[in-house]
Design a protein around this motif. Structure first.
Motif, PDB file in Angstrom:
ATOM      1  N   GLN A 100       0.827  -1.202   0.000  1.00 24.51           N
ATOM      2  CA  GLN A 100       0.000   0.000   0.000  1.00 24.51           C
ATOM      3  C   GLN A 100       0.867   1.260   0.000  1.00 24.51           C
ATOM      4  OE1 GLN A 100      -2.666  -0.340   3.355  1.00 24.51           O
ATOM      5  NE2 GLN A 100      -3.439  -2.334   2.694  1.00 24.51           N
ATOM      6  N   SER A 101       1.931   1.240   0.768  1.00 20.50           N
ATOM      7  CA  SER A 101       2.882   2.353   0.818  1.00 20.50           C
ATOM      8  C   SER A 101       4.189   1.817   1.366  1.00 20.50           C
ATOM      9  CB  SER A 101       2.370   3.490   1.716  1.00 20.50           C
ATOM     10  OG  SER A 101       2.375   3.095   3.076  1.00 20.50           O
ATOM     11  N   LEU A 102       5.268   2.573   1.202  1.00 21.91           N
ATOM     12  CA  LEU A 102       6.552   2.118   1.730  1.00 21.91           C
ATOM     13  C   LEU A 102       6.573   2.100   3.256  1.00 21.91           C
ATOM     14  CD1 LEU A 102       9.112   3.823  -0.713  1.00 21.91           C
ATOM     15  CD2 LEU A 102       7.986   1.599  -0.910  1.00 21.91           C
ATOM     16  N   PRO A 103       6.054   3.132   3.938  1.00 20.74           N
ATOM     17  CA  PRO A 103       6.071   3.083   5.407  1.00 20.74           C
ATOM     18  C   PRO A 103       5.116   2.041   5.996  1.00 20.74           C
ATOM     19  CG  PRO A 103       5.816   5.340   4.608  1.00 20.74           C
ATOM     20  CD  PRO A 103       5.577   4.430   3.448  1.00 20.74           C
ATOM     21  N   HIS A 104       3.995   1.803   5.312  1.00 26.14           N
ATOM     22  CA  HIS A 104       2.972   0.901   5.833  1.00 26.14           C
ATOM     23  C   HIS A 104       2.537  -0.058   4.721  1.00 26.14           C
ATOM     24  CE1 HIS A 104       2.787   3.468   9.367  1.00 26.14           C
ATOM     25  NE2 HIS A 104       2.635   4.517   8.561  1.00 26.14           N
ATOM     26  N   PRO A 105       3.294  -1.137   4.517  1.00 30.28           N
ATOM     27  CA  PRO A 105       3.015  -2.043   3.391  1.00 30.28           C
ATOM     28  C   PRO A 105       1.627  -2.670   3.436  1.00 30.28           C
ATOM     29  CG  PRO A 105       5.174  -2.472   4.316  1.00 30.28           C
ATOM     30  CD  PRO A 105       4.492  -1.544   5.262  1.00 30.28           C
ATOM     31  N   LEU A 144       9.498 -14.460  12.001  1.00 26.50           N
ATOM     32  CA  LEU A 144       9.520 -15.732  12.719  1.00 26.50           C
ATOM     33  C   LEU A 144       9.301 -15.532  14.216  1.00 26.50           C
ATOM     34  CD1 LEU A 144      12.464 -17.587  10.929  1.00 26.50           C
ATOM     35  CD2 LEU A 144      10.016 -18.031  10.687  1.00 26.50           C
ATOM     36  N   LYS A 145       9.603 -14.338  14.702  1.00 26.83           N
ATOM     37  CA  LYS A 145       9.400 -14.032  16.123  1.00 26.83           C
ATOM     38  C   LYS A 145       8.058 -13.364  16.389  1.00 26.83           C
ATOM     39  CE  LYS A 145      14.340 -13.735  17.190  1.00 26.83           C
ATOM     40  NZ  LYS A 145      15.497 -12.837  17.499  1.00 26.83           N
ATOM     41  N   GLY A 146       7.209 -13.277  15.329  1.00 28.46           N
ATOM     42  CA  GLY A 146       5.843 -12.813  15.560  1.00 28.46           C
ATOM     43  C   GLY A 146       5.443 -11.511  14.911  1.00 28.46           C
ATOM     44  N   ALA A 147       6.364 -10.799  14.258  1.00 29.91           N
ATOM     45  CA  ALA A 147       6.008  -9.534  13.621  1.00 29.91           C
ATOM     46  C   ALA A 147       5.129  -9.769  12.397  1.00 29.91           C
ATOM     47  CB  ALA A 147       7.266  -8.768  13.220  1.00 29.91           C
ATOM     48  N   GLU A 148       4.239  -8.816  12.127  1.00 26.12           N
ATOM     49  CA  GLU A 148       3.413  -8.871  10.930  1.00 26.12           C
ATOM     50  C   GLU A 148       4.138  -8.168   9.780  1.00 26.12           C
ATOM     51  OE1 GLU A 148       0.588 -10.401  10.415  1.00 26.12           O
ATOM     52  OE2 GLU A 148       0.473 -11.154  12.484  1.00 26.12           O
ATOM     53  N   PRO A 149       4.240  -8.794   8.613  1.00 24.48           N
ATOM     54  CA  PRO A 149       4.959  -8.154   7.502  1.00 24.48           C
ATOM     55  C   PRO A 149       4.388  -6.793   7.124  1.00 24.48           C
ATOM     56  CG  PRO A 149       3.733 -10.086   6.764  1.00 24.48           C
ATOM     57  CD  PRO A 149       3.730 -10.119   8.254  1.00 24.48           C
ATOM     58  N   GLY A 150       3.073  -6.645   7.221  1.00 28.17           N
ATOM     59  CA  GLY A 150       2.450  -5.375   6.858  1.00 28.17           C
ATOM     60  C   GLY A 150       2.833  -4.222   7.755  1.00 28.17           C
ATOM     61  N   ASP A 151       3.416  -4.530   8.931  1.00 25.79           N
ATOM     62  CA  ASP A 151       3.840  -3.486   9.860  1.00 25.79           C
ATOM     63  C   ASP A 151       5.319  -3.126   9.697  1.00 25.79           C
ATOM     64  OD1 ASP A 151       1.289  -3.474  10.966  1.00 25.79           O
ATOM     65  OD2 ASP A 151       1.807  -4.967  12.499  1.00 25.79           O
ATOM     66  N   LEU A 152       6.024  -3.855   8.843  1.00 27.68           N
ATOM     67  CA  LEU A 152       7.462  -3.617   8.654  1.00 27.68           C
ATOM     68  C   LEU A 152       7.664  -2.764   7.407  1.00 27.68           C
ATOM     69  CD1 LEU A 152       8.755  -7.264   9.302  1.00 27.68           C
ATOM     70  CD2 LEU A 152       8.708  -5.347  10.918  1.00 27.68           C
ATOM     71  N   PRO A 153       8.180  -1.537   7.526  1.00 31.19           N
ATOM     72  CA  PRO A 153       8.299  -0.641   6.371  1.00 31.19           C
ATOM     73  C   PRO A 153       9.250  -1.171   5.308  1.00 31.19           C
ATOM     74  CG  PRO A 153       9.488   0.248   8.254  1.00 31.19           C
ATOM     75  CD  PRO A 153       8.708  -0.930   8.760  1.00 31.19           C
ATOM     76  N   VAL A 154       8.928  -0.915   4.049  1.00 35.56           N
ATOM     77  CA  VAL A 154       9.830  -1.253   2.946  1.00 35.56           C
ATOM     78  C   VAL A 154      11.088  -0.395   3.071  1.00 35.56           C
ATOM     79  CG1 VAL A 154      10.145  -1.235   0.440  1.00 35.56           C
ATOM     80  CG2 VAL A 154       7.941  -1.929   1.433  1.00 35.56           C
ATOM     81  N   THR A 193       6.247  -7.362   2.511  1.00 38.98           N
ATOM     82  CA  THR A 193       7.138  -6.232   2.735  1.00 38.98           C
ATOM     83  C   THR A 193       8.501  -6.602   2.164  1.00 38.98           C
ATOM     84  OG1 THR A 193       8.014  -4.662   4.367  1.00 38.98           O
ATOM     85  CG2 THR A 193       7.950  -6.987   5.010  1.00 38.98           C
ATOM     86  N   GLY A 194       9.495  -5.733   2.333  1.00 40.54           N
ATOM     87  CA  GLY A 194      10.809  -6.117   1.822  1.00 40.54           C
ATOM     88  C   GLY A 194      11.766  -4.969   1.610  1.00 40.54           C
ATOM     89  N   PHE A 195      12.666  -5.185   0.630  1.00 38.00           N
ATOM     90  CA  PHE A 195      13.797  -4.295   0.401  1.00 38.00           C
ATOM     91  C   PHE A 195      13.834  -3.904  -1.081  1.00 38.00           C
ATOM     92  CE2 PHE A 195      14.440  -6.472   4.254  1.00 38.00           C
ATOM     93  CZ  PHE A 195      15.177  -5.624   5.071  1.00 38.00           C
ATOM     94  N   ALA A 196      13.606  -2.632  -1.344  1.00 40.53           N
ATOM     95  CA  ALA A 196      13.534  -2.143  -2.723  1.00 40.53           C
ATOM     96  C   ALA A 196      14.910  -2.171  -3.379  1.00 40.53           C
ATOM     97  CB  ALA A 196      12.968  -0.727  -2.753  1.00 40.53           C
ATOM     98  N   ALA A 197      14.915  -2.280  -4.703  1.00 36.78           N
ATOM     99  CA  ALA A 197      16.174  -2.406  -5.444  1.00 36.78           C
ATOM    100  C   ALA A 197      16.864  -1.070  -5.677  1.00 36.78           C
ATOM    101  CB  ALA A 197      15.919  -3.087  -6.788  1.00 36.78           C
ATOM    102  N   TYR A 198      16.072  -0.024  -5.897  1.00 39.10           N
ATOM    103  CA  TYR A 198      16.643   1.254  -6.317  1.00 39.10           C
ATOM    104  C   TYR A 198      15.839   2.422  -5.763  1.00 39.10           C
ATOM    105  CZ  TYR A 198      18.312  -1.822 -10.061  1.00 39.10           C
ATOM    106  OH  TYR A 198      18.855  -2.866 -10.762  1.00 39.10           O
ATOM    107  N   GLU A 199      16.500   3.551  -5.637  1.00 38.08           N
ATOM    108  CA  GLU A 199      15.814   4.822  -5.668  1.00 38.08           C
ATOM    109  C   GLU A 199      15.906   5.250  -7.134  1.00 38.08           C
ATOM    110  OE1 GLU A 199      16.840   7.720  -2.824  1.00 38.08           O
ATOM    111  OE2 GLU A 199      17.069   6.285  -1.193  1.00 38.08           O
TER     112      GLU A 199
END
Length: 288
Positions: A92-97, A243-253, A102-108
Motif C-alpha cells: 500500500q505504501s513504503l512506510p505501511h506495506p 519468525l518471532k511474531g512480527a506482521e509483515p504489513g507493519d514492517l516498512p519497505v 514487505t521487503g527491500f527495494a532495489a533502487y531509488e
C-alpha cells in the motif's frame, strides 16, 4: 544448476540469518527455487514453494513477488530487489506495506539518471543511447527518470521494448546505424538471461554499454547497481522478526544503502576510451 550470482544471494541470506542465530539444519530449514525467464516455469516454481506451507518466503524481483502475491494472501513474503513495490501493487505504501508483503527495494529511481551520467562521463561524445527494456514492468519509472535527465546531457534516447533474443538483436542492429551511440540494459530476468548476447552485440558495434542488473559483467563496459547480496543479507532481519511474531504489513519497505560501480578497462581500451581517473577512483572494482 544455480549461477554464481544466485549462489551469492543464497549465501548472503544464510549469513544474515546465521548472524541472528538461525542455523541451517538446526533451527531453520530453507528450500530454494530460482526464477527463470519462462513465466510458466516461474509460476510452477512459486507454486511448489507455497505448497510447502513455509512460515515465510523470501522472493527476488518484481515478477517472482507478483506471482507469489497472486498465490497466497496468508504466507508472509519478504521481497528483495523489487524496483517499485507501490506502483506494482505489492504494498500500500513504503512506510505501511499492509497485507502479507514487505521487503527491500532495489533502487531509488534517481539512479537511472546516474546511468546516463556514467555513460557520458566515460564516453563524452555519446549523443544517442539505446535503452533495452524487457518484460519487467518497472522499466516505466526508470525510463521516465532517464527521459528527464537526457536533455541536460544532450542525449537522445531510443527505448526498445524487447521480449526475446531475436528482438534484442533486431533493435541493436537497427540502432547501431546511429552515430555516437551507447547502450543501457535495464534490470530484467530476460535481459539477464541474454547478457552474453547483449555484450557481444555491444562489442560488435563498438557501443559503450552499461548494465543495471547484478550479474557477471563479462565483456561489458560498466555495471552500476545497488548491492543485491547486501539486500539479501538485510532481508534476514525481516525473516527473523516475522519468525518471532512480527506482521509483515507493519514492517516498512527499506531502500538500498550500498551501491557498486564496476568498470572493465579491457573493454574501455577496445572501444578506444580513456576512463577518467576520477571515475576510476570511485569504482568498487576495476577489471584489467
Amino acid at each position: 544448476m544455480t549461477s554464481p550470482v544466485q549462489e551469492a544471494y543464497a549465501r548472503a541470506l544464510r549469513e544474515g540469518l546465521s548472524a541472528l542465530g538461525w542455523i541451517e539444519g538446526k533451527n531453520i530449514q530453507s528450500d530454494f527455487r530460482w526464477a527463470r525467464p519462462d513465466p510458466d516455469k516461474l509460476r510452477a516454481d512459486a507454486a511448489s514453494l507455497v505448497d510447502l506451507n513455509p512460515e515465510v518466503i523470501v522472493s527476488g524481483g518484481t515478477q517472482a513477488t507478483t506471482v507469489l502475491r497472486d498465490l497466497t494472501e496468508r504466507i508472509p513474503i519478504v521481497f528483495v530487489h523489487v524496483a517499485d513495490p507501490v506502483q506494482e501493487g505489492l504494498v500500500q505504501s513504503l512506510p505501511h506495506p499492509g497485507a502479507n508483503i514487505t521487503g527491500f527495494a532495489a533502487y531509488e529511481f534517481s539512479i537511472a539518471g546516474k546511468w546516463l551520467e556514467l555513460l557520458k562521463e566515460i564516453a563524452p561524445r555519446t549523443t544517442n543511447v539505446l535503452v533495452l527494456a524487457g518484460p519487467n514492468p518497472t522499466w516505466r519509472t526508470h525510463v521516465k527518470t532517464m527521459q528527464d535527465a537526457a536533455p541536460l546531457l544532450e542525449i537522445q534516447l531510443t527505448i526498445a521494448h524487447v521480449k526475446s533474443a531475436a528482438e534484442i538483436e533486431a533493435e541493436v542492429d537497427a540502432f547501431a546505424k546511429r552515430p555516437r551511440g551507447a547502450m543501457i540494459a535495464l534490470p530484467d530476468i530476460m535481459l539477464s538471461a541474454n547478457h552474453e548476447r547483449i555484450t557481444g552485440l555491444a562489442g560488435k558495434y563498438r557501443l559503450p554499454d552499461l548494465y543495471a542488473n547484478v550479474q557477471a559483467l563479462g565483456n561489458g563496459l560498466i555495471r552500476y547497481s545497488s548491492d543485491w547480496p547486501d539486500l539479501y543479507r538485510r532481508a534476514a532481519t525481516y525473516v527473523d522478526r516475522i519468525l518471532k511474531g512480527a506482521e509483515p504489513g507493519d514492517l516498512p519497505v527499506q531502500q538500498p544503502v550500498k551501491f557498486e560501480l564496476i568498470i572493465n578497462l579491457k573493454t574501455a581500451s577496445a572501444l578506444g576510451l580513456t576512463v577518467p581517473p576520477a571515475l576510476l577512483a570511485r569504482a568498487d572494482e576495476v577489471i584489467e
